[in-house]
Design an enzyme around this catalytic site. Structure first.
Site, PDB file in Angstrom:
ATOM      1  N   SER A  18       0.520  -1.192  -0.405  1.00 34.29           N
ATOM      2  CA  SER A  18      -0.243   0.488  -0.258  1.00 34.29           C
ATOM      3  C   SER A  18       0.670   1.574   0.095  1.00 34.29           C
ATOM      4  O   SER A  18       1.774   1.188   0.704  1.00 34.29           O
ATOM      5  CB  SER A  18      -1.228   0.114   0.965  1.00 34.29           C
ATOM      6  OG  SER A  18      -1.506   1.560   1.058  1.00 34.29           O
ATOM      7  N   ARG A  19       0.417   2.217  -1.042  1.00 37.98           N
ATOM      8  CA  ARG A  19       1.184   3.943  -1.065  1.00 37.98           C
ATOM      9  C   ARG A  19       0.936   4.877  -0.124  1.00 37.98           C
ATOM     10  O   ARG A  19       1.487   5.737   0.251  1.00 37.98           O
ATOM     11  CB  ARG A  19       0.921   4.109  -2.580  1.00 37.98           C
ATOM     12  CG  ARG A  19       1.990   2.966  -3.197  1.00 37.98           C
ATOM     13  CD  ARG A  19       3.049   2.722  -2.721  1.00 37.98           C
ATOM     14  NE  ARG A  19       3.576   2.163  -3.957  1.00 37.98           N
ATOM     15  CZ  ARG A  19       4.208   0.863  -4.468  1.00 37.98           C
ATOM     16  NH1 ARG A  19       3.226  -0.173  -3.627  1.00 37.98           N
ATOM     17  NH2 ARG A  19       4.500   0.550  -5.658  1.00 37.98           N
ATOM     18  N   SER A  20      -0.502   4.010   0.849  1.00 34.96           N
ATOM     19  CA  SER A  20      -1.098   4.978   2.195  1.00 34.96           C
ATOM     20  C   SER A  20      -0.441   5.649   3.296  1.00 34.96           C
ATOM     21  O   SER A  20      -0.447   6.756   3.496  1.00 34.96           O
ATOM     22  CB  SER A  20      -2.952   3.990   2.682  1.00 34.96           C
ATOM     23  OG  SER A  20      -3.585   3.923   1.194  1.00 34.96           O
ATOM     24  N   LYS A  69     -13.388  -4.605   2.336  1.00 38.82           N
ATOM     25  CA  LYS A  69     -14.264  -3.896   2.367  1.00 38.82           C
ATOM     26  C   LYS A  69     -15.664  -3.318   2.528  1.00 38.82           C
ATOM     27  O   LYS A  69     -16.308  -3.206   2.667  1.00 38.82           O
ATOM     28  CB  LYS A  69     -13.969  -3.417   0.959  1.00 38.82           C
ATOM     29  CG  LYS A  69     -13.247  -1.922   0.837  1.00 38.82           C
ATOM     30  CD  LYS A  69     -12.525  -2.312  -0.714  1.00 38.82           C
ATOM     31  CE  LYS A  69     -11.572  -1.421  -0.653  1.00 38.82           C
ATOM     32  NZ  LYS A  69     -11.851  -0.682  -2.315  1.00 38.82           N
ATOM     33  N   ASP A 106     -13.727   6.307  -2.388  1.00 37.16           N
ATOM     34  CA  ASP A 106     -13.590   5.998  -3.986  1.00 37.16           C
ATOM     35  C   ASP A 106     -13.750   6.575  -5.347  1.00 37.16           C
ATOM     36  O   ASP A 106     -12.889   7.254  -6.053  1.00 37.16           O
ATOM     37  CB  ASP A 106     -13.564   4.040  -4.344  1.00 37.16           C
ATOM     38  CG  ASP A 106     -12.297   3.318  -3.761  1.00 37.16           C
ATOM     39  OD1 ASP A 106     -11.527   3.831  -3.132  1.00 37.16           O
ATOM     40  OD2 ASP A 106     -12.401   2.027  -3.126  1.00 37.16           O
ATOM     41  N   GLY A 134     -16.363  -5.278 -11.403  1.00 35.80           N
ATOM     42  CA  GLY A 134     -16.171  -5.509  -9.650  1.00 35.80           C
ATOM     43  C   GLY A 134     -15.932  -4.402  -8.571  1.00 35.80           C
ATOM     44  O   GLY A 134     -16.471  -3.669  -9.045  1.00 35.80           O
TER      45      GLY A 134
HETATM   46  P1  NAP Z   1     -12.249  -7.275  -8.083  1.00 34.82           P
HETATM   47  O1  NAP Z   1     -13.415  -6.614  -7.746  1.00 34.82           O
HETATM   48  O2  NAP Z   1     -11.795  -8.198  -8.198  1.00 34.82           O
HETATM   49  O3  NAP Z   1     -12.357  -6.685  -9.726  1.00 34.82           O
HETATM   50  C1  NAP Z   1     -11.200  -7.277 -11.022  1.00 34.82           C
HETATM   51  C2  NAP Z   1     -11.979  -6.852 -12.267  1.00 34.82           C
HETATM   52  O4  NAP Z   1     -11.560  -7.207 -13.719  1.00 34.82           O
HETATM   53  C3  NAP Z   1     -13.575  -7.946 -12.456  1.00 34.82           C
HETATM   54  O5  NAP Z   1     -14.974  -7.071 -13.000  1.00 34.82           O
HETATM   55  C4  NAP Z   1     -12.875  -8.580 -13.406  1.00 34.82           C
HETATM   56  O6  NAP Z   1     -14.120  -9.671 -13.986  1.00 34.82           O
HETATM   57  C5  NAP Z   1     -11.444  -8.742 -14.219  1.00 34.82           C
HETATM   58  N1  NAP Z   1     -11.110  -9.507 -14.852  1.00 34.82           N
HETATM   59  C6  NAP Z   1     -10.153  -9.583 -14.350  1.00 34.82           C
HETATM   60  N2  NAP Z   1      -9.357 -10.861 -14.582  1.00 34.82           N
HETATM   61  C7  NAP Z   1      -9.867 -10.879 -16.350  1.00 34.82           C
HETATM   62  C8  NAP Z   1      -9.331 -10.953 -17.630  1.00 34.82           C
HETATM   63  N3  NAP Z   1      -8.686 -11.864 -17.420  1.00 34.82           N
HETATM   64  N4  NAP Z   1     -10.152 -10.219 -18.301  1.00 34.82           N
HETATM   65  C9  NAP Z   1     -10.593  -9.616 -18.325  1.00 34.82           C
HETATM   66  N5  NAP Z   1     -11.011  -9.031 -17.371  1.00 34.82           N
HETATM   67  C10 NAP Z   1     -10.781  -9.623 -16.515  1.00 34.82           C
HETATM   68  O7  NAP Z   1     -10.786  -5.914  -8.801  1.00 34.82           O
HETATM   69  P2  NAP Z   1     -10.921  -4.504  -7.655  1.00 34.82           P
HETATM   70  O8  NAP Z   1     -10.722  -3.376  -6.786  1.00 34.82           O
HETATM   71  O9  NAP Z   1     -12.763  -4.247  -8.687  1.00 34.82           O
HETATM   72  O10 NAP Z   1     -10.041  -3.610  -9.023  1.00 34.82           O
HETATM   73  C11 NAP Z   1      -9.552  -3.537 -10.028  1.00 34.82           C
HETATM   74  C12 NAP Z   1      -8.048  -2.699 -10.206  1.00 34.82           C
HETATM   75  O11 NAP Z   1      -8.522  -0.728  -9.959  1.00 34.82           O
HETATM   76  C13 NAP Z   1      -7.092  -3.065  -9.849  1.00 34.82           C
HETATM   77  O12 NAP Z   1      -5.612  -3.288 -10.931  1.00 34.82           O
HETATM   78  C14 NAP Z   1      -6.813  -2.292  -8.458  1.00 34.82           C
HETATM   79  O13 NAP Z   1      -5.312  -1.742  -8.709  1.00 34.82           O
HETATM   80  C15 NAP Z   1      -7.658  -1.251  -9.116  1.00 34.82           C
HETATM   81  N6  NAP Z   1      -8.250  -0.011  -8.130  1.00 34.82           N
HETATM   82  C16 NAP Z   1      -7.875   1.198  -8.158  1.00 34.82           C
HETATM   83  C17 NAP Z   1      -7.478   1.956  -7.577  1.00 34.82           C
HETATM   84  C18 NAP Z   1      -7.281   3.171  -6.640  1.00 34.82           C
HETATM   85  O14 NAP Z   1      -7.248   4.103  -6.633  1.00 34.82           O
HETATM   86  N7  NAP Z   1      -7.086   3.807  -8.096  1.00 34.82           N
HETATM   87  C19 NAP Z   1      -8.597   1.717  -6.022  1.00 34.82           C
HETATM   88  C20 NAP Z   1      -9.365   0.289  -6.365  1.00 34.82           C
HETATM   89  C21 NAP Z   1      -9.056  -0.472  -7.395  1.00 34.82           C
HETATM   90  P3  NAP Z   1     -14.571 -10.942 -13.990  1.00 34.82           P
HETATM   91  O15 NAP Z   1     -15.797 -10.533 -12.510  1.00 34.82           O
HETATM   92  O16 NAP Z   1     -15.681 -11.187 -14.856  1.00 34.82           O
HETATM   93  O17 NAP Z   1     -14.135 -11.855 -12.684  1.00 34.82           O
END
Ligand code: NAP
Length: 284
Positions: A18-20, A69, A106, A134
């Site tokens: 985490s970068r927090s 979460k 978020d 997700g």
């Molecule tokens: P999550 O709930 O696990 O959701 C993952 C998503 O990726 C799902 O929609 C999943 O689809 C999809 N996915 C996984 N493998 C895939 C593939 N091979 N092809 C196509 N789609 C695929 O994760 P999350 O918490 O939403 O996080 C998602 C991203 O957002 C991460 O990279 C995370 O670091 C980033 N994020 C950034 C912040 C920020 O502050 N910038 C905050 C939160 C998250 P399925 O439903 O089909 O599995």
């Protein structure tokens, strides 16, 4: 009387990446506030004890990250209505009388990152394409709807998850019909006429394959954003930048969601300085 030393942190498993801590400890130093922000690695079975422990220890609060979460929300005394609608919290505030309050910043962080990139940005400019369904998508889609988005084209590898999100957010009420689900295979064509493309999948993240998408149909005026911030410039953002799109990385979302949390714990709404941004980029 000297001011109390306040402790906050980030609760997750794993949490070492985490970068927090960098963000909040930078602000604590910048504003001369006595306190510290640390890592709280909490295994899934230990969440309830850890959260109750925060109250007992006088910790002022915590960010909450994967995998806690959703479960952490159930342990709060009070959940902010927006977080309730999102179905997850990313911030816990422990009030001075020991009440646990849950928030989700978020979506705020995401919208603010778009406004930082383009102060004239509006959710009503045109259709918005969201890839993924997700946790990040939940916050982003709901915030875009709250910003007035009239048409969100939602695509996810597992279509049923996108449909569930559509049901939850736009089956009835003021957003009725605003979320339209397309199949994952339609993602290239669905970019036609869009004003914003958002990747909320993990594809393109460090250690994951690149996101496969053809940008040909996307109007050049469209903004392209990625929730991912490691790497800062994902292959998607690189390809979009080369076409001339304004691009927005996930770093802005991360930094902006931290601001209201810091304010709630430490009493100051902090600024995202170029120095802070550079400090985080140096670690990515
Ligand atoms: P999550 O709930 O696990 O959701 C993952 C998503 O990726 C799902 O929609 C999943 O689809 C999809 N996915 C996984 N493998 C895939 C593939 N091979 N092809 C196509 N789609 C695929 O994760 P999350 O918490 O939403 O996080 C998602 C991203 O957002 C991460 O990279 C995370 O670091 C980033 N994020 C950034 C912040 C920020 O502050 N910038 C905050 C939160 C998250 P399925 O439903 O089909 O599995």
């Amino acid at each position: 009387m000297s001011l109390p030393f306040k402790i906050a942190g980030v609760t997750g498993w794993p949490v070492a990446h985490s970068r927090s801590p960098l963000i909040h400890n930078y602000w604590l130093a910048k504003y001369g506030i006595k306190g510290a922000y640390g890592l709280f690695p909490v295994k899934p079975g230990d969440l309830e004890a850890a959260i109750k422990g925060m109250v007992a220890l006088g910790i002022v609060g915590s960010n909450v990250t994967i995998p806690h979460k959703v479960d952490a929300m159930k342990l709060m005394d009070h959940v902010d209505p927006l977080a309730k609608r999102m179905g997850a919290i990313n911030t816990i505030v422990v009030t001075p009388d020991g009440e646990l309050q849950g928030f989700n910043n978020d979506g705020y962080g995401y919208i603010q990152s778009l406004k930082d990139a383009n102060p004239h940005w509006s959710a009503t400019t045109g259709p918005i394409c969201v890839l993924g369904a997700g946790g990040a998508a939940r916050a982003i889609v709901l915030s875009l709807l709250d910003q007035g988005a009239k048409e969100i084209r939602l695509m996810n590898r597992t279509k049923g998850k996108a449909e569930a999100l559509q049901q939850e957010f736009s089956l009835d009420g003021p957003n009725q019909g605003a979320v339209q689900v397309y199949s994952w295979n339609e993602r290239h064509e669905a970019l036609d006429g869009a004003s914003l493309l958002v990747n909320t999948t993990n594809q393109g993240m460090h250690g994951q394959p690149d996101l496969e998408i053809e940008l040909d149909r996307l109007p050049l005026a469209a903004m392209v954003s990625d929730a991912i911030y490691i790497p800062l410039e994902t292959p998607l953002l690189k390809a979009a930048g080369a076409r001339g799109h304004v691009t927005v990385s996930g770093l802005g979302m991360l930094l902006n969601q931290a601001r209201p949390a810091f304010k709630a714990w430490f009493g100051v709404l902090p600024e995202i300085t170029p120095e802070l941004r550079q400090m985080i980029i140096a670690t990515l």
